[in-house]
Design a protein around this motif. Structure first.
Motif, PDB file in Angstrom:
ATOM      1  N   LYS A  21      -2.921   7.210  -3.775  1.00 30.91           N
ATOM      2  CA  LYS A  21      -1.469   6.988  -3.766  1.00 30.91           C
ATOM      3  C   LYS A  21      -1.006   6.567  -2.369  1.00 30.91           C
ATOM      4  O   LYS A  21      -0.180   5.670  -2.229  1.00 30.91           O
ATOM      5  N   GLN A  22      -1.532   7.230  -1.338  1.00 32.42           N
ATOM      6  CA  GLN A  22      -1.138   6.885   0.026  1.00 32.42           C
ATOM      7  C   GLN A  22      -1.621   5.486   0.401  1.00 32.42           C
ATOM      8  O   GLN A  22      -0.903   4.750   1.081  1.00 32.42           O
ATOM      9  N   GLN A  57      -1.953   2.988  -1.570  1.00 32.61           N
ATOM     10  CA  GLN A  57      -1.127   2.016  -2.279  1.00 32.61           C
ATOM     11  C   GLN A  57       0.303   1.954  -1.758  1.00 32.61           C
ATOM     12  O   GLN A  57       0.993   0.973  -2.000  1.00 32.61           O
ATOM     13  N   SER A  58       0.739   2.967  -1.041  1.00 33.45           N
ATOM     14  CA  SER A  58       2.139   2.996  -0.615  1.00 33.45           C
ATOM     15  C   SER A  58       2.323   2.758   0.884  1.00 33.45           C
ATOM     16  O   SER A  58       3.370   3.085   1.426  1.00 33.45           O
ATOM     17  N   ASP A  71       3.192   0.906   4.333  1.00 34.56           N
ATOM     18  CA  ASP A  71       4.199  -0.085   4.705  1.00 34.56           C
ATOM     19  C   ASP A  71       3.544  -1.192   5.523  1.00 34.56           C
ATOM     20  O   ASP A  71       2.928  -0.927   6.550  1.00 34.56           O
ATOM     21  N   GLN A  99      -2.725  -6.386  -1.511  1.00 35.99           N
ATOM     22  CA  GLN A  99      -2.158  -6.242  -2.851  1.00 35.99           C
ATOM     23  C   GLN A  99      -3.247  -6.269  -3.920  1.00 35.99           C
ATOM     24  O   GLN A  99      -3.191  -5.522  -4.896  1.00 35.99           O
ATOM     25  N   CYS A 151      -4.901  -2.907  -3.879  1.00 38.89           N
ATOM     26  CA  CYS A 151      -4.068  -1.909  -4.561  1.00 38.89           C
ATOM     27  C   CYS A 151      -4.201  -2.023  -6.079  1.00 38.89           C
ATOM     28  O   CYS A 151      -4.165  -1.013  -6.794  1.00 38.89           O
TER      29      CYS A 151
END
Length: 118
Positions: A46-47, A49-50, A52, A112, A115
């Protein structure tokens, strides 16, 4: 032997179907719990994929730190991990530069795709 039969026989005529229904409910609950736990995502993924991508230096440092955690916890397949490590090597320019430029659009597109794989 007759005493054991009295203990283990159902007391009421509907006792045996009740036991069967109870076992079916237990099996359904266990299968639902397994399904929910198997579909839950790992917090490291999750981290990853998120992250910045606006701050390239911070992105590069955070990405390499999460790759290290993923390698230690062995949550990813070897092929995925090698792909992530190759991408992390491409980010070394941004990680060690005093004032790094913004991320290249090619690197953002690769991130991307990574991810999507995860």
């Amino acid at each position: 032997m007759h005493e054991l039969a009295d203990i283990f026989e159902p007391i009421t005529p509907w006792g045996l179907p009740l036991v069967i229904v109870g076992l079916c409910i237990l099996i359904m609950c266990l299968s639902c719990a397994w399904f929910v736990l198997s579909k839950r995502k790992n917090p490291i993924i999750k981290q990853l994929q998120s992250l910045d991508v606006r701050d390239s230096k911070r992105f590069a440092k955070d990405f390499s730190a999460l790759i290290t955690k993923a390698r230690e916890s062995k949550i990813l397949k070897l092929s995925t991990l090698t792909q992530l490590e190759e991408f992390s090597r491409d980010l070394d320019v941004y990680k060690f530069a005093p004032t790094p430029p913004p991320l290249d659009s090619h690197l953002i597109a690769r991130y991307q795709r990574i991810c999507e794989i995860l």
